[in-house]
Design a protein around this motif. Structure first.
Motif, PDB file in Angstrom:
ATOM      1  N   LYS A  11      -7.895  -5.868  -1.302  1.00 40.28           N
ATOM      2  CA  LYS A  11      -8.487  -5.189  -0.148  1.00 40.28           C
ATOM      3  C   LYS A  11      -7.971  -3.751  -0.086  1.00 40.28           C
ATOM      4  O   LYS A  11      -6.934  -3.422  -0.658  1.00 40.28           O
ATOM      5  CB  LYS A  11      -8.089  -5.916   1.135  1.00 40.28           C
ATOM      6  N   ARG A  12      -8.685  -2.912   0.635  1.00 37.70           N
ATOM      7  CA  ARG A  12      -8.266  -1.515   0.761  1.00 37.70           C
ATOM      8  C   ARG A  12      -6.856  -1.416   1.322  1.00 37.70           C
ATOM      9  O   ARG A  12      -6.075  -0.538   0.927  1.00 37.70           O
ATOM     10  CB  ARG A  12      -9.257  -0.742   1.619  1.00 37.70           C
ATOM     11  N   GLU A  13      -6.514  -2.314   2.218  1.00 33.93           N
ATOM     12  CA  GLU A  13      -5.193  -2.261   2.829  1.00 33.93           C
ATOM     13  C   GLU A  13      -4.069  -2.692   1.883  1.00 33.93           C
ATOM     14  O   GLU A  13      -2.895  -2.615   2.252  1.00 33.93           O
ATOM     15  CB  GLU A  13      -5.144  -3.107   4.103  1.00 33.93           C
ATOM     16  N   ASP A  14      -4.410  -3.123   0.681  1.00 32.24           N
ATOM     17  CA  ASP A  14      -3.379  -3.417  -0.326  1.00 32.24           C
ATOM     18  C   ASP A  14      -2.943  -2.154  -1.068  1.00 32.24           C
ATOM     19  O   ASP A  14      -2.000  -2.199  -1.862  1.00 32.24           O
ATOM     20  CB  ASP A  14      -3.905  -4.436  -1.342  1.00 32.24           C
ATOM     21  N   THR A  15      -3.620  -1.047  -0.809  1.00 31.41           N
ATOM     22  CA  THR A  15      -3.259   0.206  -1.452  1.00 31.41           C
ATOM     23  C   THR A  15      -1.846   0.613  -1.080  1.00 31.41           C
ATOM     24  O   THR A  15      -1.504   0.696   0.104  1.00 31.41           O
ATOM     25  CB  THR A  15      -4.247   1.318  -1.041  1.00 31.41           C
ATOM     26  N   ALA A  16      -1.013   0.827  -2.097  1.00 30.73           N
ATOM     27  CA  ALA A  16       0.400   1.161  -1.875  1.00 30.73           C
ATOM     28  C   ALA A  16       1.068   1.397  -3.222  1.00 30.73           C
ATOM     29  O   ALA A  16       0.477   1.136  -4.275  1.00 30.73           O
ATOM     30  CB  ALA A  16       1.116   0.023  -1.146  1.00 30.73           C
ATOM     31  N   VAL A  17       2.298   1.870  -3.159  1.00 29.65           N
ATOM     32  CA  VAL A  17       3.152   1.874  -4.337  1.00 29.65           C
ATOM     33  C   VAL A  17       3.903   0.545  -4.342  1.00 29.65           C
ATOM     34  O   VAL A  17       4.531   0.184  -3.343  1.00 29.65           O
ATOM     35  CB  VAL A  17       4.141   3.054  -4.331  1.00 29.65           C
ATOM     36  N   TYR A  18       3.827  -0.152  -5.445  1.00 29.46           N
ATOM     37  CA  TYR A  18       4.458  -1.463  -5.572  1.00 29.46           C
ATOM     38  C   TYR A  18       5.756  -1.332  -6.372  1.00 29.46           C
ATOM     39  O   TYR A  18       5.772  -0.728  -7.451  1.00 29.46           O
ATOM     40  CB  TYR A  18       3.506  -2.442  -6.249  1.00 29.46           C
ATOM     41  N   ALA A  37       3.111   1.661   1.674  1.00 31.00           N
ATOM     42  CA  ALA A  37       1.903   2.455   1.881  1.00 31.00           C
ATOM     43  C   ALA A  37       2.288   3.774   2.548  1.00 31.00           C
ATOM     44  O   ALA A  37       3.340   3.869   3.186  1.00 31.00           O
ATOM     45  CB  ALA A  37       0.921   1.684   2.751  1.00 31.00           C
ATOM     46  N   PRO A  38       1.448   4.791   2.419  1.00 37.13           N
ATOM     47  CA  PRO A  38       1.761   6.091   3.032  1.00 37.13           C
ATOM     48  C   PRO A  38       2.013   5.974   4.527  1.00 37.13           C
ATOM     49  O   PRO A  38       1.229   5.358   5.251  1.00 37.13           O
ATOM     50  CB  PRO A  38       0.498   6.909   2.741  1.00 37.13           C
ATOM     51  N   GLY A  39       3.131   6.532   4.963  1.00 36.81           N
ATOM     52  CA  GLY A  39       3.461   6.524   6.379  1.00 36.81           C
ATOM     53  C   GLY A  39       4.004   5.220   6.906  1.00 36.81           C
ATOM     54  O   GLY A  39       4.232   5.075   8.112  1.00 36.81           O
ATOM     55  N   LYS A  40       4.229   4.256   6.006  1.00 40.37           N
ATOM     56  CA  LYS A  40       4.732   2.946   6.432  1.00 40.37           C
ATOM     57  C   LYS A  40       6.046   2.626   5.730  1.00 40.37           C
ATOM     58  O   LYS A  40       6.383   3.218   4.718  1.00 40.37           O
ATOM     59  CB  LYS A  40       3.701   1.854   6.147  1.00 40.37           C
ATOM     60  N   GLU A  41       6.767   1.651   6.272  1.00 38.92           N
ATOM     61  CA  GLU A  41       8.011   1.228   5.655  1.00 38.92           C
ATOM     62  C   GLU A  41       7.727   0.278   4.485  1.00 38.92           C
ATOM     63  O   GLU A  41       6.678  -0.367   4.421  1.00 38.92           O
ATOM     64  CB  GLU A  41       8.890   0.526   6.694  1.00 38.92           C
ATOM     65  N   ARG A  42       8.688   0.225   3.578  1.00 33.97           N
ATOM     66  CA  ARG A  42       8.571  -0.706   2.471  1.00 33.97           C
ATOM     67  C   ARG A  42       8.628  -2.140   3.004  1.00 33.97           C
ATOM     68  O   ARG A  42       9.459  -2.467   3.857  1.00 33.97           O
ATOM     69  CB  ARG A  42       9.704  -0.473   1.465  1.00 33.97           C
ATOM     70  N   GLU A  43       7.748  -2.994   2.491  1.00 35.76           N
ATOM     71  CA  GLU A  43       7.687  -4.377   2.956  1.00 35.76           C
ATOM     72  C   GLU A  43       7.699  -5.341   1.780  1.00 35.76           C
ATOM     73  O   GLU A  43       7.237  -5.016   0.684  1.00 35.76           O
ATOM     74  CB  GLU A  43       6.413  -4.602   3.776  1.00 35.76           C
TER      75      GLU A  43
END
Length: 123
Positions: free
Chosen positions: A86-93, A40-46
């Motif tokens: 959920k909105r918090e699932d928004t990310a590049v996968y 997600a923007p501003g976060k590390e890859r998880e």
């Protein structure tokens, strides 16, 4: 080298579903584990989910019970079914796979990443 091609991302409303696919290219490949990560923007890859050759799956706590990872070994393809988004699932996968491939140099170990696919959960 082994390339991974992803598909299936997009825009979905909260509570909706998406299915991601990732296919590994190459004719002589032996894949061990396949998995999905996200950033997600501003976060590390998880790590989101992983499935080894045995088929025993594991998930991040945040997606447990909502996401399902599966693989088709005959097609060298891994899937991620995402439900109740959920909105918090928004990310590049990103798809990831490791194993061995055969070339003119013999069997060689690889670990590859897909190009990434955007998942946006928004109303």
């Amino acid at each position: 080298q082994v390339q991974l091609v992803e598909s299936g991302g997009g825009l979905v409303q909260p509570g909706g579903s998406l299915r991601l696919s990732c296919a590994a290219s190459g004719s002589m490949i032996s894949i061990n584990a396949m998995g999905w990560y996200r950033q997600a923007p501003g976060k590390e890859r998880e790590l989101v989910a992983i499935i080894p050759r045995s088929g025993v799956t594991s998930y991040a706590d945040s997606v447990e019970g909502r996401f399902t990872i599966s693989r088709d070994n005959a097609k060298n393809t891994v899937y991620l079914q995402m439900d109740s988004l959920k909105r918090e699932d928004t990310a590049v996968y990103y798809c990831n796979a490791n194993g061995d491939y055969y070339s003119t140099y013999g069997w060689t170990t690889f670990r590859s990443w897909g190009q990434g696919t955007q998942v946006t959960v928004s109303s």
